[in-house]
Design an enzyme around this catalytic site. Sequence first.
Site, PDB file in Angstrom:
ATOM      1  CD  GLU A 181      -2.948  -1.175   2.146  1.00  0.00           C
ATOM      2  OE1 GLU A 181      -2.910  -0.506   3.276  1.00  0.00           O
ATOM      3  OE2 GLU A 181      -4.205  -1.405   1.763  1.00  0.00           O
ATOM      4  CD  GLU A 250      -4.494  -5.750   2.599  1.00  0.00           C
ATOM      5  OE1 GLU A 250      -5.465  -4.844   3.192  1.00  0.00           O
ATOM      6  OE2 GLU A 250      -3.622  -5.732   2.734  1.00  0.00           O
TER       7      GLU A 250
HETATM    8  C1  LIG Z   1      -3.071   1.702   4.513  1.00  0.00           C
HETATM    9  C2  LIG Z   1      -3.842   0.849   5.371  1.00  0.00           C
HETATM   10  O1  LIG Z   1      -4.618   1.343   6.388  1.00  0.00           O
HETATM   11  N1  LIG Z   1      -3.914  -0.459   5.061  1.00  0.00           N
HETATM   12  C3  LIG Z   1      -4.810  -1.400   5.790  1.00  0.00           C
HETATM   13  C4  LIG Z   1      -5.843  -1.559   5.281  1.00  0.00           C
HETATM   14  O2  LIG Z   1      -6.722  -2.646   5.804  1.00  0.00           O
HETATM   15  C5  LIG Z   1      -5.744  -3.638   6.103  1.00  0.00           C
HETATM   16  C6  LIG Z   1      -6.715  -4.766   6.772  1.00  0.00           C
HETATM   17  O3  LIG Z   1      -6.966  -4.125   7.977  1.00  0.00           O
HETATM   18  C7  LIG Z   1      -4.637  -3.551   6.776  1.00  0.00           C
HETATM   19  O4  LIG Z   1      -3.930  -4.733   6.939  1.00  0.00           O
HETATM   20  C8  LIG Z   1      -3.912  -2.819   5.647  1.00  0.00           C
HETATM   21  O5  LIG Z   1      -2.465  -2.748   5.916  1.00  0.00           O
END
Ligand SMILES: CC(=O)N[C@H]1CO[C@H](CO)[C@@H](O)[C@@H]1O
Length: 740
Positions: A181, A250
């Site tokens: 991310e 995700e």
């Molecule tokens: C940027 C961020 O918040 N990423 C998170 C999004 O949600 C997932 C699930 O909880 C996290 O693991 C990510 O890292």
Amino acid sequence: MGFMWKILLILVFLTFACSSVRATVSYDDKAFIINGRRKILISGSIHYPRSTPQMWPDLIKKAKDGGLDVIQTYVFWNGHEPSPGKYNFEGRFDLVKFIKLVQQAGLYVHLRIGPYVCAEWNFGGFPVWLKYVPGIEFRTDNQPFKVAMQGFVQKIVNIMKSEKLFEPQGGPIIMSQIENEYGPVEWEIGAPGKAYTAWAANMAEGLHTGVPWIMCKQEDVPANIIDSCNGFYCEGFRPKNPNKPKMFTENWTGWYTQYGGTVPYRPAEDLAFSVARFVQNNGSFFNYYMYHGGTNFGRTAAGLFVATSYDYDAPLDEYGLPSEPKWGHLRNLHKAIKQCEPALVSSYPTVTWPGKNQEVHVFRSKSGACAAFLSNYDPTYSTKLMFQNHPYDLPAWSISILPDCKTEVYNTAKVTVPSSKAKMTPISSGLSWQSYNEETPSADDSDALVMDGLHEQISVTRDSSDYLWYMTDVTVASNEGFLKSGKWPLLTVMSAGHALHVFINGKLSGTTYGSLNNPKLTFSDNVNLRAGVNKISLLSVSVGLANVGVHYEKWNTGVLGPVSLKGLNEGTRDLTKQKWSYKVGLKGEALSLHTVTGSSSVEWIQGSKLAQKQPLTWYKATFNAPAGNDPLALDMLSMGKGEIWINGEGIGRHWPGYIAKGNCGACNYAGTFKETKCQSGCGQPSQRWYHVPRSWLKPSGNLLVVFEEWGGDPTKISLVKRTSEWHVDQTKISLVKRTA
Ligand SMILES: CC(=O)N[C@H]1CO[C@H](CO)[C@@H](O)[C@@H]1O
Ligand SMILES: *[C@@H]1O[C@H](CO)[C@@H](O)[C@H](O)[C@H]1NC(C)=O
């Protein structure tokens, strides 16, 4: 050349030919191609340290039975390299064992090495020592960071290679992930971010794993990397390069719980809808984040009060039991998608709009396979959709799947699986407890560290403990007016977080803590001082370190001031810059009271003198393992806040004293989901039950140790077993009958 030689050569050739067929992972715009076959890959996240090795085989089996092809996991750097160059691949961190178990079950692995992982995991997966490498800046074009990151990624890749775990070696790893991310960070920091992305991609590529590298949430992806989407829905996502497969890394199955917050959930109907919607739009890989969320054991939960439970409303609950109807409803979805696979991987959909909010996707391959997805996007009304002159009943916000373009085998909103409800049955209470009072230290203790002014907490503790004492002396002259008037001076303490206990002359004067949205806190209260020297001891408590945000490593914790006393003859006295003494951790931690040997090093109190409702108290009890195999938990309702251990293993931070605030109204599956849409547990502790892995118990004489900060009643703690209760929702069954 002799005949035997020829045979041998042919055999060698065949071996190579076969293994090179088995050994390729490639892709095109339609799908990943494994063993020469295009596949729709169904994946689920299971993070190995969030369960125990003894739980892994069953979790993996249930994932396979649920229709998964791939298990996805992050790699947790701070678990694997707790101090520089000292590695840990044991127990819950035995990554190789985990991957081999997945392989034995016949599933693939998506290894998200990161090493930044976010994941609601302490410090986003980075070791705390990394922050103190001179000149370092995380996740940007910074030489010390890049050296450290490359070192760890290389270490992991080399272990995987030496164990022959990448697909071209005959192993189960079909793809890896570098970074995580990063797109939003790059967008914010600009040029150095771009340079770092390019470097990370090339560094990863240079490790020659033989399988593709992925970057998720990374629009500006280098040519050699596949970009993928994270979110609750991803159907509109297009890879930057149209020749790449469309990946959903995700797909959030629910959301995590934080102390002070409610327990979020996501209806199975909406989750299935989101997946079907993705697949009908050319999607070829999707992953459930999480398929099994598990537990943040010990002190592994991240900052902003992430709870010990990481259940995530995943298809497999925290304890490894199927959460129904979610698990079964998704298994049925996966069966339906697999029936469509021949058409899905060899054609693009033809899309038509037969009516308002109606959409039809038809996949027709050259070989004659046909699969149709019929959608009703209306969030309120069901509809009758005409397809090839047949009517199909579609509930609101749902998709029907027709693997032969005729027969509806699945609809995302018609749940045919019975629901389960978790049941917690006490099996032992009235344990025989003993207590030990944690001492409040004072500024002149010989082992205290004396420094000018206030220092950031983690720079002092290096996160070796949640606890740091800040201590100072305040001299009150005998002619202070408040001594006569009784108007006690006002002590104000500003802290960057996360919780604080204030002791004046050894007596607790107050407790305060941050909230979900703001870890910072201010203590402000009148304090009882006497003429002469007064001892002010502040116990600052961290509750996990931040895991997300641009340069989150720069976030502060602890008492940074100002600290002041108001209402003296001189007016306000600023204590911020005077001498402060520091003590890292609790005395009970230094004595290892949570272990069998450590706990016998002090005198414990029992019987009628057992400490009750007293802050800063250690408790211990022993118990025998209950019969059977049902998962176990501790009911901590009678306690406030602290930490729990069994036989020296960290169960996690407990905080049942933090009551959930939120909006727990009825929640309709239909309509766009977000993490605050469906909440439960308002007005109750954010987390009451704490998972006790069976494998941490021996048949008898298990040592249970609880450190309680606030004061509680340990005699009401009970061990409970978790089972599932079933109920069939008649309305839903009849709905299915009507439309069948
Ligand atoms: C940027 C961020 O918040 N990423 C998170 C999004 O949600 C997932 C699930 O909880 C996290 O693991 C990510 O890292
Ligand atoms: C599927 O992919 C093809 C080829 O890239 C594209 O033309 C088409 O618009 C896509 N269809 C959907 C529904 O996303």
